[in-house]
Design a protein around this motif. Structure first.
Motif, PDB file in Angstrom:
ATOM      1  N   ARG A 141       0.861  -1.190   0.000  1.00  0.00           N
ATOM      2  CA  ARG A 141       0.000   0.000   0.000  1.00  0.00           C
ATOM      3  C   ARG A 141       0.895   1.237   0.000  1.00  0.00           C
ATOM      4  O   ARG A 141       2.099   1.150   0.227  1.00  0.00           O
ATOM      5  CB  ARG A 141      -0.896   0.024   1.252  1.00  0.00           C
ATOM      6  N   ALA A 142       0.306   2.381  -0.211  1.00  0.00           N
ATOM      7  CA  ALA A 142       1.048   3.652  -0.202  1.00  0.00           C
ATOM      8  C   ALA A 142       1.843   3.762   1.099  1.00  0.00           C
ATOM      9  O   ALA A 142       1.318   3.492   2.182  1.00  0.00           O
ATOM     10  CB  ALA A 142       0.086   4.824  -0.341  1.00  0.00           C
ATOM     11  N   GLY A 143       3.123   4.109   0.977  1.00  0.00           N
ATOM     12  CA  GLY A 143       4.002   4.239   2.140  1.00  0.00           C
ATOM     13  C   GLY A 143       4.771   2.967   2.460  1.00  0.00           C
ATOM     14  O   GLY A 143       5.766   3.006   3.178  1.00  0.00           O
ATOM     15  N   ASP A 144       4.331   1.816   1.946  1.00  0.00           N
ATOM     16  CA  ASP A 144       5.015   0.539   2.179  1.00  0.00           C
ATOM     17  C   ASP A 144       6.263   0.449   1.308  1.00  0.00           C
ATOM     18  O   ASP A 144       6.471   1.253   0.399  1.00  0.00           O
ATOM     19  CB  ASP A 144       4.103  -0.651   1.856  1.00  0.00           C
ATOM     20  N   THR A 145       7.072  -0.574   1.588  1.00  0.00           N
ATOM     21  CA  THR A 145       8.277  -0.824   0.801  1.00  0.00           C
ATOM     22  C   THR A 145       8.269  -2.261   0.304  1.00  0.00           C
ATOM     23  O   THR A 145       8.072  -3.189   1.084  1.00  0.00           O
ATOM     24  CB  THR A 145       9.554  -0.598   1.650  1.00  0.00           C
ATOM     25  N   LEU A 146       8.469  -2.417  -1.010  1.00  0.00           N
ATOM     26  CA  LEU A 146       8.637  -3.746  -1.604  1.00  0.00           C
ATOM     27  C   LEU A 146      10.130  -4.032  -1.607  1.00  0.00           C
ATOM     28  O   LEU A 146      10.912  -3.266  -2.164  1.00  0.00           O
ATOM     29  CB  LEU A 146       8.087  -3.792  -3.031  1.00  0.00           C
ATOM     30  N   VAL A 147      10.522  -5.128  -0.968  1.00  0.00           N
ATOM     31  CA  VAL A 147      11.933  -5.482  -0.843  1.00  0.00           C
ATOM     32  C   VAL A 147      12.215  -6.712  -1.705  1.00  0.00           C
ATOM     33  O   VAL A 147      11.520  -7.721  -1.609  1.00  0.00           O
ATOM     34  CB  VAL A 147      12.310  -5.782   0.627  1.00  0.00           C
TER      35      VAL A 147
END
Length: 188
Positions: A59-65
């Motif tokens: 979601r907005a603000g999250d980080t995909l690692v």
């Protein structure tokens, strides 16, 4: 609501193991239950259920690692499409321990350079594979997939079929092969 990290790992063949990538993602702070994976799918295949789930989870603000960019995409257009989708949704992208902002001109340039190298690496692998197969074929070592039945078995299957006493299912059961194999044998 606080930002979370979502991890994605992929390996190209069923013989490879995701353990090292999972461990790397956990070291980078991704909880194990938030790691999505694809096993046995190449990076050039855009139909990757694990990636789709990871993208749906952020979601907005999250980080995909992702441990490395080549685990995410193997072509520049695919990498750009994923990055553009993340930017549009306000999601950050972390490649290993470095967080990249594809909206920033410098981050965008660096991301594109990494994507170009990932695509180049995939192209080299394909080239080497084709060269190796051509050499093996020239030496008679690569003959393609071998028939399930020997020549003698194929002749016997044909003979039995021609008598009219055996159905396709009977022949498949007798020769321990599938019905499509019987049909292919008869078509030869």
């Amino acid at each position: 609501m606080s930002a979370i990290t979502i991890g994605y790992a992929r390996c190209s063949t069923d013989k490879q193991d995701l353990a090292a990538q999972r461990a790397a993602l956990e070291r980078l702070g991704v909880p194990p239950e938030r790691i999505y994976t694809d096993h046995g799918l190449t990076g050039t295949n855009r139909a990757r259920p694990g990636l789709d789930q990871a993208l749906a989870a952020v979601r907005a603000g999250d980080t995909l690692v992702v441990p490395k960019l080549d685990r995410l995409a193997r072509s520049v257009p695919d990498a750009r499409a994923i990055a553009d989708e993340l930017v549009a949704r306000g999601v950050k992208l972390a490649l290993g321990s470095s967080v990249y902002d594809p909206a920033d001109p410098l981050g965008k340039m660096f991301f594109n350079i990494l994507a170009t190298f990932a695509e180049f690496e995939a192209d080299l692998i394909r080239l080497r594979t084709r060269e190796g197969m051509a050499i093996a074929r020239a030496r008679g070592k690569l003959r393609g997939k071998q028939p399930k039945l020997s020549e003698k078995q194929q002749r016997e299957l044909r003979r039995m079929h021609d008598t009219g006493e055996y159905s396709i299912s009977d022949l498949a059961e007798l020769f321990s092969v599938s019905r499509p194999t019987v049909y292919r044998t008869l078509a030869r």
